[in-house]
Design a protein around this motif. Sequence first.
Motif, PDB file in Angstrom:
ATOM      1  N   ALA A 117      -0.556  -0.723 -11.244  1.00 50.76           N
ATOM      2  CA  ALA A 117      -1.950  -1.270 -11.330  1.00 50.76           C
ATOM      3  C   ALA A 117      -2.048  -2.790 -11.413  1.00 50.76           C
ATOM      4  N   LEU A 118      -0.815  -3.308 -11.923  1.00 48.48           N
ATOM      5  CA  LEU A 118      -0.819  -4.899 -12.075  1.00 48.48           C
ATOM      6  C   LEU A 118      -0.343  -5.577 -10.679  1.00 48.48           C
ATOM      7  N   SER A 119       0.081  -4.676  -9.647  1.00 45.97           N
ATOM      8  CA  SER A 119       0.480  -5.026  -8.426  1.00 45.97           C
ATOM      9  C   SER A 119      -0.958  -5.640  -7.294  1.00 45.97           C
ATOM     10  N   SER A 120      -1.817  -5.104  -7.336  1.00 47.20           N
ATOM     11  CA  SER A 120      -2.978  -5.528  -6.594  1.00 47.20           C
ATOM     12  C   SER A 120      -4.288  -5.046  -7.168  1.00 47.20           C
ATOM     13  N   THR A 121      -5.450  -5.654  -6.718  1.00 44.29           N
ATOM     14  CA  THR A 121      -6.638  -5.393  -7.185  1.00 44.29           C
ATOM     15  C   THR A 121      -7.075  -4.118  -6.906  1.00 44.29           C
ATOM     16  N   ALA A 122      -6.725  -3.554  -5.570  1.00 45.37           N
ATOM     17  CA  ALA A 122      -7.328  -2.207  -5.101  1.00 45.37           C
ATOM     18  C   ALA A 122      -6.226  -1.035  -6.176  1.00 45.37           C
ATOM     19  N   ALA A 123      -5.094  -1.420  -6.506  1.00 47.93           N
ATOM     20  CA  ALA A 123      -4.406  -0.311  -7.275  1.00 47.93           C
ATOM     21  C   ALA A 123      -4.839  -0.378  -8.743  1.00 47.93           C
ATOM     22  N   PHE A 124      -5.181  -1.547  -9.279  1.00 49.80           N
ATOM     23  CA  PHE A 124      -5.823  -1.717 -10.544  1.00 49.80           C
ATOM     24  C   PHE A 124      -7.178  -1.091 -10.598  1.00 49.80           C
ATOM     25  N   ASN A 125      -8.020  -1.028  -9.583  1.00 56.41           N
ATOM     26  CA  ASN A 125      -9.289  -0.367  -9.618  1.00 56.41           C
ATOM     27  C   ASN A 125      -9.066   0.834  -9.562  1.00 56.41           C
ATOM     28  N   ARG A 126      -8.168   1.392  -8.759  1.00 57.30           N
ATOM     29  CA  ARG A 126      -7.857   2.895  -8.719  1.00 57.30           C
ATOM     30  C   ARG A 126      -7.372   3.576 -10.166  1.00 57.30           C
ATOM     31  N   HIS A 127      -6.478   2.725 -10.732  1.00 52.46           N
ATOM     32  CA  HIS A 127      -6.088   3.272 -11.912  1.00 52.46           C
ATOM     33  C   HIS A 127      -7.127   2.976 -12.972  1.00 52.46           C
ATOM     34  N   TYR A 128      -7.847   2.143 -13.204  1.00 47.34           N
ATOM     35  CA  TYR A 128      -8.936   1.974 -14.002  1.00 47.34           C
ATOM     36  C   TYR A 128      -9.938   3.155 -14.138  1.00 47.34           C
ATOM     37  N   LEU A 129     -10.526   3.463 -12.877  1.00 44.08           N
ATOM     38  CA  LEU A 129     -11.344   4.465 -12.632  1.00 44.08           C
ATOM     39  C   LEU A 129     -10.802   5.994 -13.062  1.00 44.08           C
ATOM     40  N   GLU A 130      -9.642   5.969 -12.637  1.00 41.84           N
ATOM     41  CA  GLU A 130      -8.893   7.250 -13.032  1.00 41.84           C
ATOM     42  C   GLU A 130      -8.793   7.413 -14.453  1.00 41.84           C
ATOM     43  N   LEU A 131      -8.187   6.203 -15.474  1.00 42.70           N
ATOM     44  CA  LEU A 131      -8.319   6.501 -16.721  1.00 42.70           C
ATOM     45  C   LEU A 131      -9.646   6.697 -17.353  1.00 42.70           C
ATOM     46  N   SER A 132     -10.739   6.030 -16.858  1.00 42.82           N
ATOM     47  CA  SER A 132     -12.125   6.014 -17.543  1.00 42.82           C
ATOM     48  C   SER A 132     -12.566   7.395 -17.128  1.00 42.82           C
ATOM     49  N   GLU A 133     -12.420   8.228 -15.898  1.00 43.27           N
ATOM     50  CA  GLU A 133     -12.738   9.443 -15.774  1.00 43.27           C
ATOM     51  C   GLU A 133     -12.263  10.565 -16.687  1.00 43.27           C
ATOM     52  N   LEU A 134     -10.814  10.248 -16.932  1.00 44.21           N
ATOM     53  CA  LEU A 134      -9.860  11.045 -17.822  1.00 44.21           C
ATOM     54  C   LEU A 134     -10.545  11.061 -19.178  1.00 44.21           C
ATOM     55  N   ALA A 135     -10.837   9.847 -19.635  1.00 43.40           N
ATOM     56  CA  ALA A 135     -11.281   9.620 -20.954  1.00 43.40           C
ATOM     57  C   ALA A 135     -12.761  10.238 -21.000  1.00 43.40           C
ATOM     58  N   MET A 136     -13.494  10.134 -20.128  1.00 40.36           N
ATOM     59  CA  MET A 136     -14.837  10.817 -20.217  1.00 40.36           C
ATOM     60  C   MET A 136     -14.923  12.189 -20.086  1.00 40.36           C
ATOM     61  N   GLY A 137     -14.205  12.728 -19.357  1.00 40.69           N
ATOM     62  CA  GLY A 137     -14.018  14.316 -19.229  1.00 40.69           C
ATOM     63  C   GLY A 137     -13.398  14.844 -20.405  1.00 40.69           C
ATOM     64  N   ASN A 138     -12.204  13.986 -21.076  1.00 41.30           N
ATOM     65  CA  ASN A 138     -11.954  14.534 -22.478  1.00 41.30           C
ATOM     66  C   ASN A 138     -13.097  14.628 -23.479  1.00 41.30           C
ATOM     67  N   TYR A 139     -13.561  13.415 -23.596  1.00 39.46           N
ATOM     68  CA  TYR A 139     -14.954  13.379 -24.538  1.00 39.46           C
ATOM     69  C   TYR A 139     -15.993  14.429 -24.287  1.00 39.46           C
ATOM     70  N   LYS A 140     -16.277  14.737 -22.998  1.00 36.60           N
ATOM     71  CA  LYS A 140     -17.436  15.538 -22.639  1.00 36.60           C
ATOM     72  C   LYS A 140     -16.929  16.991 -23.414  1.00 36.60           C
ATOM     73  N   HIS A 141     -15.627  17.400 -22.876  1.00 36.83           N
ATOM     74  CA  HIS A 141     -15.156  18.541 -23.227  1.00 36.83           C
ATOM     75  C   HIS A 141     -15.136  18.909 -24.880  1.00 36.83           C
ATOM     76  N   ILE A 142     -14.969  17.973 -25.792  1.00 40.00           N
ATOM     77  CA  ILE A 142     -15.465  18.137 -27.166  1.00 40.00           C
ATOM     78  C   ILE A 142     -16.585  17.723 -27.529  1.00 40.00           C
ATOM     79  N   GLY A 143     -17.366  17.413 -26.672  1.00 34.56           N
ATOM     80  CA  GLY A 143     -18.666  17.159 -27.135  1.00 34.56           C
ATOM     81  C   GLY A 143     -19.209  15.652 -27.668  1.00 34.56           C
ATOM     82  N   ARG A 144     -18.511  14.871 -27.506  1.00 30.77           N
ATOM     83  CA  ARG A 144     -18.830  13.314 -27.979  1.00 30.77           C
ATOM     84  C   ARG A 144     -19.174  12.555 -26.855  1.00 30.77           C
TER      85      ARG A 144
END
Length: 194
Positions: free
Chosen positions: A99-126
């Motif tokens: 993630a710290l190696s390049s802007t493109a890699a950072f963007n990919r990891h940031y978006l992946e983490l965001s989607e995982l967080a949102m998906g888990n929150y949706k699953h529990i109704g938050r």
Amino acid sequence: MPPGSVACWVFLTCVEVLQKYERMSVLYKLETHSHFTANLWAYAQKKLAELGNLCGLMPNQNSPSSDQLNTVVNLLSGMGKSSPATQVENSPNQKLREALSSTAAFNRHYLELSELAMGNYKHIGRLRSVALIGRELAQFYQMKGDHQKAEMFLEDALRLYEKEGWRTLICDTRQELAESQKELTDLEKYPLKS
């Protein structure tokens, strides 16, 4: 401690715990794991964003400066030498290094983490937490110049805030939405929805 070292440690810890928990949930068939993991995904996402700002990897920043590159080198060296344990595919150490190696890699990891967080929150109704991360993603996409995606996340958040009567958040989100629609030269869309 040098700037960013605590954020690295928190990110690595969150991802390590999440990976261990996922292995356990497969073994023991734990169905309610989202209640325990949603906050950790969101916390890892926030710490990665903090590191992105510090290291010049966010979309609104030009290429990293020499000071920011030195910061990345210092953070990576503080994580220890690359050993066989850190070279394991998808290890927390490898993810952060990538993630710290390049802007493109950072963007990919940031978006992946965001989607995982949102998906888990949706699953529990938050849904409030989903809207909060959605607004953060909207800001991220606005920095990238992708106002179409930003608009989508802002409209979702606005619907929730209107449903729950959060007046200040409604005003703030409408303003952000209007800025995206202005960039899209969609000047008639915003007044019609107000």
